[in-house]
Design a protein around this motif. Structure first.
Motif, PDB file in Angstrom:
ATOM      1  N   LEU A 163      -7.080  -3.854  -1.879  1.00 29.83           N
ATOM      2  CA  LEU A 163      -7.604  -3.212  -3.108  1.00 29.83           C
ATOM      3  C   LEU A 163      -6.336  -3.023  -4.153  1.00 29.83           C
ATOM      4  N   ASN A 164      -5.466  -2.207  -3.578  1.00 29.49           N
ATOM      5  CA  ASN A 164      -4.154  -1.659  -4.543  1.00 29.49           C
ATOM      6  C   ASN A 164      -3.570  -2.882  -4.999  1.00 29.49           C
ATOM      7  N   THR A 165      -3.353  -3.769  -3.977  1.00 29.22           N
ATOM      8  CA  THR A 165      -2.397  -4.983  -4.399  1.00 29.22           C
ATOM      9  C   THR A 165      -3.040  -5.672  -5.409  1.00 29.22           C
ATOM     10  N   VAL A 166      -4.600  -5.932  -5.245  1.00 25.72           N
ATOM     11  CA  VAL A 166      -4.951  -6.668  -6.244  1.00 25.72           C
ATOM     12  C   VAL A 166      -5.300  -5.953  -7.770  1.00 25.72           C
ATOM     13  N   GLN A 167      -5.251  -4.760  -7.538  1.00 23.66           N
ATOM     14  CA  GLN A 167      -5.189  -3.983  -8.865  1.00 23.66           C
ATOM     15  C   GLN A 167      -4.186  -3.766  -9.536  1.00 23.66           C
ATOM     16  N   TYR A 191      -7.129   2.002  10.849  1.00 21.49           N
ATOM     17  CA  TYR A 191      -6.405   0.855  10.533  1.00 21.49           C
ATOM     18  C   TYR A 191      -7.129   0.083   9.384  1.00 21.49           C
ATOM     19  N   GLN A 192      -8.547  -0.359   9.845  1.00 20.70           N
ATOM     20  CA  GLN A 192      -9.301  -0.961   8.896  1.00 20.70           C
ATOM     21  C   GLN A 192      -9.464  -0.200   7.683  1.00 20.70           C
ATOM     22  N   THR A 193      -9.774   0.855   7.276  1.00 16.55           N
ATOM     23  CA  THR A 193      -9.696   1.475   6.223  1.00 16.55           C
ATOM     24  C   THR A 193      -8.380   1.308   5.378  1.00 16.55           C
ATOM     25  N   GLN A 194      -7.118   1.679   6.109  1.00 20.06           N
ATOM     26  CA  GLN A 194      -5.977   1.472   5.386  1.00 20.06           C
ATOM     27  C   GLN A 194      -5.781   0.091   4.770  1.00 20.06           C
ATOM     28  N   ILE A 195      -6.080  -0.854   5.793  1.00 20.93           N
ATOM     29  CA  ILE A 195      -5.843  -2.254   5.207  1.00 20.93           C
ATOM     30  C   ILE A 195      -6.716  -2.493   3.813  1.00 20.93           C
ATOM     31  N   LYS A 196      -8.147  -2.378   4.112  1.00 24.01           N
ATOM     32  CA  LYS A 196      -8.848  -2.591   2.930  1.00 24.01           C
ATOM     33  C   LYS A 196      -8.307  -1.929   1.813  1.00 24.01           C
ATOM     34  N   GLN A 197      -7.870  -0.495   1.825  1.00 25.09           N
ATOM     35  CA  GLN A 197      -7.393   0.110   0.799  1.00 25.09           C
ATOM     36  C   GLN A 197      -6.179  -0.652   0.059  1.00 25.09           C
ATOM     37  N   GLU A 198      -5.202  -1.088   0.934  1.00 27.40           N
ATOM     38  CA  GLU A 198      -3.924  -2.009   0.478  1.00 27.40           C
ATOM     39  C   GLU A 198      -4.283  -2.979   0.027  1.00 27.40           C
ATOM     40  N   THR A 250       0.580 -16.545  -5.470  1.00 27.35           N
ATOM     41  CA  THR A 250       1.560 -15.549  -5.475  1.00 27.35           C
ATOM     42  C   THR A 250       0.864 -14.384  -4.918  1.00 27.35           C
ATOM     43  N   LEU A 251      -0.184 -13.841  -5.354  1.00 30.56           N
ATOM     44  CA  LEU A 251      -1.104 -12.780  -5.070  1.00 30.56           C
ATOM     45  C   LEU A 251      -1.479 -12.931  -3.428  1.00 30.56           C
ATOM     46  N   TRP A 252      -1.783 -14.226  -2.841  1.00 28.75           N
ATOM     47  CA  TRP A 252      -2.163 -14.200  -1.490  1.00 28.75           C
ATOM     48  C   TRP A 252      -0.985 -13.751  -0.849  1.00 28.75           C
ATOM     49  N   GLU A 253       0.240 -14.281  -1.258  1.00 31.92           N
ATOM     50  CA  GLU A 253       1.532 -14.118  -0.500  1.00 31.92           C
ATOM     51  C   GLU A 253       1.787 -12.506  -0.383  1.00 31.92           C
ATOM     52  N   VAL A 254       1.784 -11.701  -1.619  1.00 30.82           N
ATOM     53  CA  VAL A 254       1.893 -10.584  -1.688  1.00 30.82           C
ATOM     54  C   VAL A 254       0.973  -9.721  -1.002  1.00 30.82           C
ATOM     55  N   ILE A 255      -0.279 -10.046  -0.718  1.00 36.27           N
ATOM     56  CA  ILE A 255      -1.261  -9.445   0.266  1.00 36.27           C
ATOM     57  C   ILE A 255      -0.840  -9.478   1.399  1.00 36.27           C
ATOM     58  N   LYS A 256      -0.509 -10.750   1.888  1.00 36.23           N
ATOM     59  CA  LYS A 256      -0.225 -10.993   3.474  1.00 36.23           C
ATOM     60  C   LYS A 256       1.226 -10.192   3.616  1.00 36.23           C
ATOM     61  N   GLY A 257       1.976 -10.099   2.733  1.00 38.64           N
ATOM     62  CA  GLY A 257       3.297  -9.347   2.987  1.00 38.64           C
ATOM     63  C   GLY A 257       2.871  -7.667   3.131  1.00 38.64           C
ATOM     64  N   ASN A 258       2.060  -7.120   2.283  1.00 41.27           N
ATOM     65  CA  ASN A 258       1.752  -5.800   2.205  1.00 41.27           C
ATOM     66  C   ASN A 258       0.977  -5.538   3.444  1.00 41.27           C
ATOM     67  N   ILE A 259       0.005  -6.400   3.825  1.00 43.75           N
ATOM     68  CA  ILE A 259      -0.864  -6.191   5.115  1.00 43.75           C
ATOM     69  C   ILE A 259       0.186  -5.879   6.343  1.00 43.75           C
TER      70      ILE A 259
END
Length: 260
Positions: free
Chosen positions: A95-99, A86-93, A108-117
């Motif tokens: 990175l992908n969101t920021v990219q 799970y930790q690996t998937q969250i870290k990858q998610e 806005t980026l912070w809200e998107v990251i929280k939603g994707n997590i």
């Protein structure tokens, strides 16, 4: 507490006892006194002639309708935070969101990251739940097969079978222990005795909390509403801001802009 028969028949005259004296005295001595919150699950309330008594029978019928439950809200079992996959998937998610959102506003980026997590967590926990359910089913079947094999074996050396049964039962205990911890979390039990295994107790707490939060009746414009769909619609309309409320929020900004 209310007299439910009088509530159902506010203008009717009916009695449950009368005297044999002259003049005859009529009284309503027999009642069902119930909480007002139970009125919406009453089917009928009648007074009928009694048998071998000078009192009449007060009959009350209730209907036990289980309210429809929606999906509710997601509650994470924080033990999943120790899961390396799970930790690996969250870290990858992250990175992908920021990219994929390099030019986005930081807020806005912070809200998107929280939603994707959140979405990744729900997806992963759902996958793990299906895996656990399959493992539980397969383990129970294996134990049943081994116990049947142990019963049918004619040799005295059954050590291997017994060891295998013990191993499978340990796996099953681990699954039940994890399941119990999830129930305790959802029930928000604050005091749990050491090594307490009363799963049904905590499951009932969770169910009771859900029922207590359910609205069974609303009074709108003097009219009682008990239909589940109508209750949800009235709640939605009540929570939805009106056009006037929206304008009140916008007006101060319009005035400031005009002044400038």
């Amino acid at each position: 507490m209310i007299d439910i028969w009088r509530t159902v028949y506010p203008n009717e005259s009916k009695f449950t006892w009368h005297s044999n004296t002259k003049p005859t005295i009529f009284c309503r001595l027999d009642y069902f006194l119930i909480s007002e919150s139970l009125c919406n699950i009453i089917d009928t309330c009648n007074i009928k002639p009694g048998f071998m008594t000078d009192h009449s029978i007060v009959e009350l019928k209730l209907h036990n309708i289980q309210p429809e439950r929606g999906p509710g809200y997601f509650k994470i079992n924080n033990s999943i935070l120790l899961d390396t996959q799970y930790q690996t998937q969250i870290k990858q998610e992250i990175l992908n969101t920021v990219q994929n959102n390099k030019d986005a506003n930081p807020n806005t980026l912070w809200e998107v990251i929280k939603g994707n997590i959140r979405n990744t967590t729900i997806r992963y926990t759902s996958f793990k739940q299906k895996e656990t359910h399959k493992l539980e089913t397969d383990t129970i079947k294996t134990i049943e097969t081994l116990e049947k094999q142990l019963h049918q074996t004619n040799t005295n050396d059954t050590t291997d079978i017994e060891n295998e049964i013990t191993l499978k039962k340990q796996i099953l205990d681990g699954i039940y222990h994890t399941h119990l911890n999830g129930i305790i979390l959802r029930a928000r039990a604050q005091h749990v005795e050491h090594n307490e295994k009363n799963t049904k107790y905590f499951a009932n707490i969770e169910k009771r909390r859900s029922e207590q939060k359910t609205v069974h009746k609303l009074v709108v414009n003097g009219k009682d509403i008990t239909n589940r769909t109508q209750i949800l619609e009235e709640q939605r309309l009540f929570s939805k801001p009106s056009i006037k409320e929206k304008m009140l929020k916008i007006t101060p900004f319009l005035k400031i802009h005009t002044t400038l």
